[in-house]
Design an enzyme around this catalytic site. Structure first.
Site, PDB file in Angstrom:
ATOM      1  N   GLU A 150      -4.032  12.656   1.305  1.00 28.22           N
ATOM      2  CA  GLU A 150      -5.350  13.426   1.683  1.00 28.22           C
ATOM      3  C   GLU A 150      -5.152  14.527   2.304  1.00 28.22           C
ATOM      4  O   GLU A 150      -5.655  15.709   2.026  1.00 28.22           O
ATOM      5  CB  GLU A 150      -6.333  12.288   2.332  1.00 28.22           C
ATOM      6  CG  GLU A 150      -6.732  11.294   1.372  1.00 28.22           C
ATOM      7  CD  GLU A 150      -5.896   9.858   1.907  1.00 28.22           C
ATOM      8  OE1 GLU A 150      -4.574  10.169   1.920  1.00 28.22           O
ATOM      9  OE2 GLU A 150      -6.136   8.803   1.962  1.00 28.22           O
ATOM     10  N   CYS A 177      -6.617  10.649   8.385  1.00 28.25           N
ATOM     11  CA  CYS A 177      -7.205  11.324   7.256  1.00 28.25           C
ATOM     12  C   CYS A 177      -8.640  11.227   7.194  1.00 28.25           C
ATOM     13  O   CYS A 177      -9.312  12.442   7.020  1.00 28.25           O
ATOM     14  CB  CYS A 177      -6.851  10.719   5.979  1.00 28.25           C
ATOM     15  SG  CYS A 177      -5.068  10.878   5.661  1.00 28.25           S
TER      16      CYS A 177
HETATM   17  N1  THU Z   1      -0.995   6.715   2.936  1.00 28.23           N
HETATM   18  C1  THU Z   1      -1.690   7.863   2.369  1.00 28.23           C
HETATM   19  O1  THU Z   1      -1.165   8.690   1.816  1.00 28.23           O
HETATM   20  N2  THU Z   1      -2.987   7.952   2.491  1.00 28.23           N
HETATM   21  C2  THU Z   1      -3.631   7.080   3.320  1.00 28.23           C
HETATM   22  O2  THU Z   1      -4.898   7.314   3.338  1.00 28.23           O
HETATM   23  C3  THU Z   1      -3.207   5.782   3.406  1.00 28.23           C
HETATM   24  C4  THU Z   1      -1.754   5.810   3.854  1.00 28.23           C
HETATM   25  C5  THU Z   1       0.456   6.683   2.954  1.00 28.23           C
HETATM   26  C6  THU Z   1       1.144   6.763   4.082  1.00 28.23           C
HETATM   27  C7  THU Z   1       2.539   6.139   3.830  1.00 28.23           C
HETATM   28  O3  THU Z   1       3.284   7.184   3.157  1.00 28.23           O
HETATM   29  C8  THU Z   1       2.228   5.065   2.855  1.00 28.23           C
HETATM   30  O4  THU Z   1       0.833   5.698   2.234  1.00 28.23           O
HETATM   31  C9  THU Z   1       2.092   3.760   3.565  1.00 28.23           C
HETATM   32  O5  THU Z   1       1.386   3.726   4.462  1.00 28.23           O
END
Ligand code: THU
Length: 131
Positions: free
Chosen positions: A54, A90
């Site tokens: 995000e 986020c």
């Molecule tokens: N992650 C995201 O990209 N967005 C989120 O809102 C939740 C978590 C990613 C961070 C990390 O690379 C992986 O998901 C596991 O936590």
């Protein structure tokens, strides 16, 4: 929800750099001028430096010259069969860079869609009003 927006997110899902979690996330922003901006999560051996999908999308939009009011719709998707919603960090960034009434669609790998308004994701969030 705009189907093209979901497809754009799915198209970049495999570009996520998820060496440590193998947890792919993609976000796509539909802009009022019709363009779509995508982002994926990018991890790092120093785990805390990983960037969520995000925020990647939102920072890319800003880099390209877009502002908050240009954003019309947001999609977040993963390879998971269950609902995944944006993390707290986020949500905080989205509360500042995405209009409050914009729909945020969370879509699982089975095409189930959960939609909340951005303002519903972070009640009582911190904002510039608090400074
Ligand atoms: N992650 C995201 O990209 N967005 C989120 O809102 C939740 C978590 C990613 C961070 C990390 O690379 C992986 O998901 C596991 O936590």
């Amino acid at each position: 929800m705009n189907k093209e927006l979901l497809q754009a997110a799915r198209d970049v899902l495999d570009n996520a750099y998820v060496k440590y979690s193998n947890f792919h996330v993609a976000a796509a922003l539909k802009m009022k001028d019709g363009s779509i901006i995508t982002g994926v999560n990018v991890e790092n051996a120093s785990f805390g430096l990983s960037n969520c999908a995000e925020r990647t999308a939102l920072f890319t939009a800003r880099t390209q010259g877009y502002v908050k009011d240009d954003i019309e719709e947001v999609v977040v998707t993963t390879k998971q069969a269950h609902l995944v919603s944006p993390c707290g960090a986020c949500r905080q960034v989205m509360s500042e860079l995405v209009p409050a009434d914009v729909n945020v669609h969370m879509v699982d790998a089975r095409d189930r869609v959960t939609t909340l308004k951005n303002k519903e994701l972070l009640p009582y969030g911190f904002s510039d009003d608090d400074l």
